[in-house]
Design an enzyme around this catalytic site. Structure first.
Site, PDB file in Angstrom:
ATOM      1  N   GLY A  46     -10.848  -5.448 -62.774  1.00  0.00           N
ATOM      2  CA  GLY A  46     -10.977  -4.003 -62.882  1.00  0.00           C
ATOM      3  C   GLY A  46      -9.895  -3.322 -62.069  1.00  0.00           C
ATOM      4  CB  CYS A  91     -11.391  -4.315 -53.966  1.00  0.00           C
ATOM      5  SG  CYS A  91     -10.537  -2.805 -54.434  1.00  0.00           S
ATOM      6  CG  LEU A  92      -6.953  -6.247 -58.069  1.00  0.00           C
ATOM      7  CD1 LEU A  92      -6.337  -5.711 -59.357  1.00  0.00           C
ATOM      8  CD2 LEU A  92      -6.502  -7.674 -57.807  1.00  0.00           C
ATOM      9  CG  HIS A 133     -15.575  -2.186 -57.412  1.00  0.00           C
ATOM     10  ND1 HIS A 133     -15.705  -3.041 -56.333  1.00  0.00           N
ATOM     11  CD2 HIS A 133     -14.259  -1.816 -57.429  1.00  0.00           C
ATOM     12  CE1 HIS A 133     -14.528  -3.157 -55.737  1.00  0.00           C
ATOM     13  NE2 HIS A 133     -13.637  -2.436 -56.376  1.00  0.00           N
ATOM     14  CG  HIS A 137     -11.549   2.093 -56.689  1.00  0.00           C
ATOM     15  ND1 HIS A 137     -10.946   1.967 -55.461  1.00  0.00           N
ATOM     16  CD2 HIS A 137     -11.830   0.834 -57.102  1.00  0.00           C
ATOM     17  CE1 HIS A 137     -10.869   0.677 -55.151  1.00  0.00           C
ATOM     18  NE2 HIS A 137     -11.402  -0.035 -56.119  1.00  0.00           N
TER      19      HIS A 137
HETATM   20 NI    NI Z   1     -11.577  -2.110 -56.275  1.00  0.00          NI
END
Ligand code: NI
Length: 167
Positions: A46, A91-92, A133, A137
């Protein structure tokens, strides 16, 4: 298509809330394509626009093994949420960190598609986690905010050290 740079927490730009997309045009479609390519290349399941420093309400998600079920959502909203599940999240923008977060098990989502058409769908399990999630953001909320202050401070220090080493 292009690979976009991903901001790393605690970059304050990740905490800036995003504005709704007023018109779904070619620029928005280009951004969706670039975000999808960036997500697949990372690799991640994502990505939200603020992670690539665009403060608009746009997310892409694909929880499939084969990377063939892209969900691209513009102005996504959770209409209903039921149940709860705990899932180990990453999370990236918080590289190398995974921690359990409790979220709704099933959600109904309303959004615009890449043609600007409104649609609704149901999501559950990992897909529901991922959409929740990513929508966080858009509100400037990173998953580490669900953790204890102690854990969050530890993660912040670790990432700041990593960032210094990378300079
Ligand atoms: Ni994230």
């Amino acid at each position: 298509m292009a690979i976009l740079g991903i901001l790393t927490w605690p970059d304050p730009r990740l905490e800036q809330p995003c504005v709704p997309v007023q018109q779904v045009d070619d620029d928005v479609r280009q951004l969706l394509d670039d975000m999808a390519e960036t997500m697949y290349q990372a690799p991640g399941i994502g990505l939200a626009a603020p992670q690539v420093n665009v403060h608009k309400r746009i997310i892409v998600v694909d929880v499939s093994e084969e990377h063939d079920r892209l969900v691209a959502l513009i102005n996504p909203e959770i209409v209903t949420a039921e149940g709860s599940q705990e899932c180990e999240e990453g999370c990236l923008s918080v590289p190398g960190v995974f921690a359990p977060v409790t979220r709704a098990q099933r959600i109904k989502v309303r959004a615009l598609d890449r043609d600007g058409e409104a649609f609704e769908f149901d999501a559950e399990d990992l897909l529901a986690v991922c959409i929740q999630h990513e929508i966080d953001h858009l509100d400037g909320k990173i998953f580490v905010e669900y953790l204890s202050r102690l854990k969050r401070d530890r993660i912040r220090k670790k990432l700041q050290k990593q960032a210094q080493r990378a300079m």
